[in-house]
Design a protein around this motif. Structure first.
Motif, PDB file in Angstrom:
ATOM      1  N   VAL A  67      11.063  -3.962  20.110  1.00 26.59           N
ATOM      2  CA  VAL A  67      11.782  -5.240  20.197  1.00 26.59           C
ATOM      3  C   VAL A  67      11.702  -5.792  21.624  1.00 26.59           C
ATOM      4  O   VAL A  67      11.472  -6.991  21.832  1.00 26.59           O
ATOM      5  CB  VAL A  67      13.253  -5.062  19.745  1.00 26.59           C
ATOM      6  N   ALA A  68      11.862  -4.907  22.601  1.00 22.47           N
ATOM      7  CA  ALA A  68      11.806  -5.349  23.998  1.00 22.47           C
ATOM      8  C   ALA A  68      10.409  -5.831  24.370  1.00 22.47           C
ATOM      9  O   ALA A  68      10.268  -6.822  25.098  1.00 22.47           O
ATOM     10  CB  ALA A  68      12.222  -4.203  24.919  1.00 22.47           C
ATOM     11  N   GLY A  69       9.369  -5.159  23.879  1.00 15.57           N
ATOM     12  CA  GLY A  69       8.006  -5.592  24.166  1.00 15.57           C
ATOM     13  C   GLY A  69       7.700  -6.953  23.580  1.00 15.57           C
ATOM     14  O   GLY A  69       7.066  -7.796  24.229  1.00 15.57           O
ATOM     15  N   ILE A  70       8.171  -7.196  22.361  1.00 15.18           N
ATOM     16  CA  ILE A  70       7.973  -8.509  21.743  1.00 15.18           C
ATOM     17  C   ILE A  70       8.750  -9.570  22.517  1.00 15.18           C
ATOM     18  O   ILE A  70       8.251 -10.664  22.776  1.00 15.18           O
ATOM     19  CB  ILE A  70       8.388  -8.466  20.259  1.00 15.18           C
ATOM     20  N   GLY A  71       9.982  -9.250  22.907  1.00 14.48           N
ATOM     21  CA  GLY A  71      10.773 -10.195  23.696  1.00 14.48           C
ATOM     22  C   GLY A  71      10.160 -10.472  25.057  1.00 14.48           C
ATOM     23  O   GLY A  71      10.251 -11.579  25.578  1.00 14.48           O
ATOM     24  N   LEU A  72       9.506  -9.465  25.628  1.00 12.51           N
ATOM     25  CA  LEU A  72       8.868  -9.647  26.933  1.00 12.51           C
ATOM     26  C   LEU A  72       7.693 -10.614  26.838  1.00 12.51           C
ATOM     27  O   LEU A  72       7.456 -11.393  27.761  1.00 12.51           O
ATOM     28  CB  LEU A  72       8.400  -8.287  27.459  1.00 12.51           C
ATOM     29  N   LEU A  73       6.972 -10.583  25.726  1.00 12.39           N
ATOM     30  CA  LEU A  73       5.831 -11.485  25.555  1.00 12.39           C
ATOM     31  C   LEU A  73       6.247 -12.951  25.472  1.00 12.39           C
ATOM     32  O   LEU A  73       5.448 -13.832  25.775  1.00 12.39           O
ATOM     33  CB  LEU A  73       5.029 -11.095  24.310  1.00 12.39           C
ATOM     34  N   VAL A  74       7.494 -13.194  25.059  1.00 13.98           N
ATOM     35  CA  VAL A  74       7.982 -14.575  24.983  1.00 13.98           C
ATOM     36  C   VAL A  74       8.979 -14.870  26.107  1.00 13.98           C
ATOM     37  O   VAL A  74       9.720 -15.860  26.032  1.00 13.98           O
ATOM     38  CB  VAL A  74       8.591 -14.890  23.592  1.00 13.98           C
ATOM     39  N   TYR A  75       9.009 -14.026  27.119  1.00 15.95           N
ATOM     40  CA  TYR A  75       9.793 -14.225  28.350  1.00 15.95           C
ATOM     41  C   TYR A  75      11.290 -14.384  28.098  1.00 15.95           C
ATOM     42  O   TYR A  75      11.934 -15.266  28.660  1.00 15.95           O
ATOM     43  CB  TYR A  75       9.247 -15.413  29.150  1.00 15.95           C
ATOM     44  N   LYS A  76      11.847 -13.514  27.287  1.00 12.90           N
ATOM     45  CA  LYS A  76      13.292 -13.492  27.082  1.00 12.90           C
ATOM     46  C   LYS A  76      13.933 -12.670  28.202  1.00 12.90           C
ATOM     47  O   LYS A  76      13.471 -11.572  28.496  1.00 12.90           O
ATOM     48  CB  LYS A  76      13.649 -12.873  25.719  1.00 12.90           C
ATOM     49  N   PRO A  77      14.981 -13.187  28.833  1.00 12.14           N
ATOM     50  CA  PRO A  77      15.587 -12.460  29.954  1.00 12.14           C
ATOM     51  C   PRO A  77      16.134 -11.077  29.585  1.00 12.14           C
ATOM     52  O   PRO A  77      16.038 -10.132  30.356  1.00 12.14           O
ATOM     53  CB  PRO A  77      16.723 -13.374  30.415  1.00 12.14           C
ATOM     54  N   TYR A  81      15.373  -6.519  30.985  1.00 14.01           N
ATOM     55  CA  TYR A  81      16.302  -5.416  31.228  1.00 14.01           C
ATOM     56  C   TYR A  81      16.045  -4.255  30.269  1.00 14.01           C
ATOM     57  O   TYR A  81      16.100  -3.090  30.664  1.00 14.01           O
ATOM     58  CB  TYR A  81      17.752  -5.886  31.102  1.00 14.01           C
ATOM     59  N   MET A  82      15.780  -4.578  29.015  1.00 16.65           N
ATOM     60  CA  MET A  82      15.526  -3.520  28.029  1.00 16.65           C
ATOM     61  C   MET A  82      14.269  -2.732  28.367  1.00 16.65           C
ATOM     62  O   MET A  82      14.251  -1.508  28.246  1.00 16.65           O
ATOM     63  CB  MET A  82      15.418  -4.127  26.624  1.00 16.65           C
TER      64      MET A  82
END
Length: 119
Positions: A67-77, A81-82
């Motif tokens: 989940v964190a890797g997917i969020g990182l690809l779309v630049y979620k703040p 942290y995750m």
């Protein structure tokens, strides 16, 4: 810096998928081992504990990493942290987890990365 963040996100997703597959493999292997030790109660108890706790722990960490890797690809703040937390935990996995963790932490703590996630 965007290339580094994309690479960290992709590596995080890849390692998380491998972690989920290994959790399933450990579950199957330990369940099979429990079937081979039907006569020994102590071995049954130990294998039952391990066949539940190890795949569960690996699965949870891998799911959070995915989940964190997917969020990182779309630049979620929150993803930044995750990934820092998951990468810190992953540093225990010598040698690949350590390299991945140090690289991820280095990329995500740079000032340029922080600016990309605060916009």
């Amino acid at each position: 810096m965007k290339k580094h963040i994309t690479l960290v996100g992709s590596i995080q997703i890849g390692f998380s998928v491998l972690g989920l597959m290994s959790a399933v493999a450990i579950l199957v292997a330990l369940t099979f081992a429990r079937g081979l030790t039907k006569d020994d109660d102590v071995a049954q108890m130990v294998l039952r504990f391990l066949s539940i706790s190890l795949p569960l722990m690996i699965g949870i960490i891998s799911t959070v990493g995915l989940v964190a890797g997917i969020g990182l690809l779309v630049y979620k703040p929150w993803a930044r942290y995750m990934v820092i937390i998951v990468s810190t935990l992953g540093c225990v996995n010598i040698p690949f987890g350590t390299v991945k963790g140090i690289y991820s932490i280095w990329v995500l703590l740079k000032d340029e990365s922080i600016e990309l996630f605060t916009k």
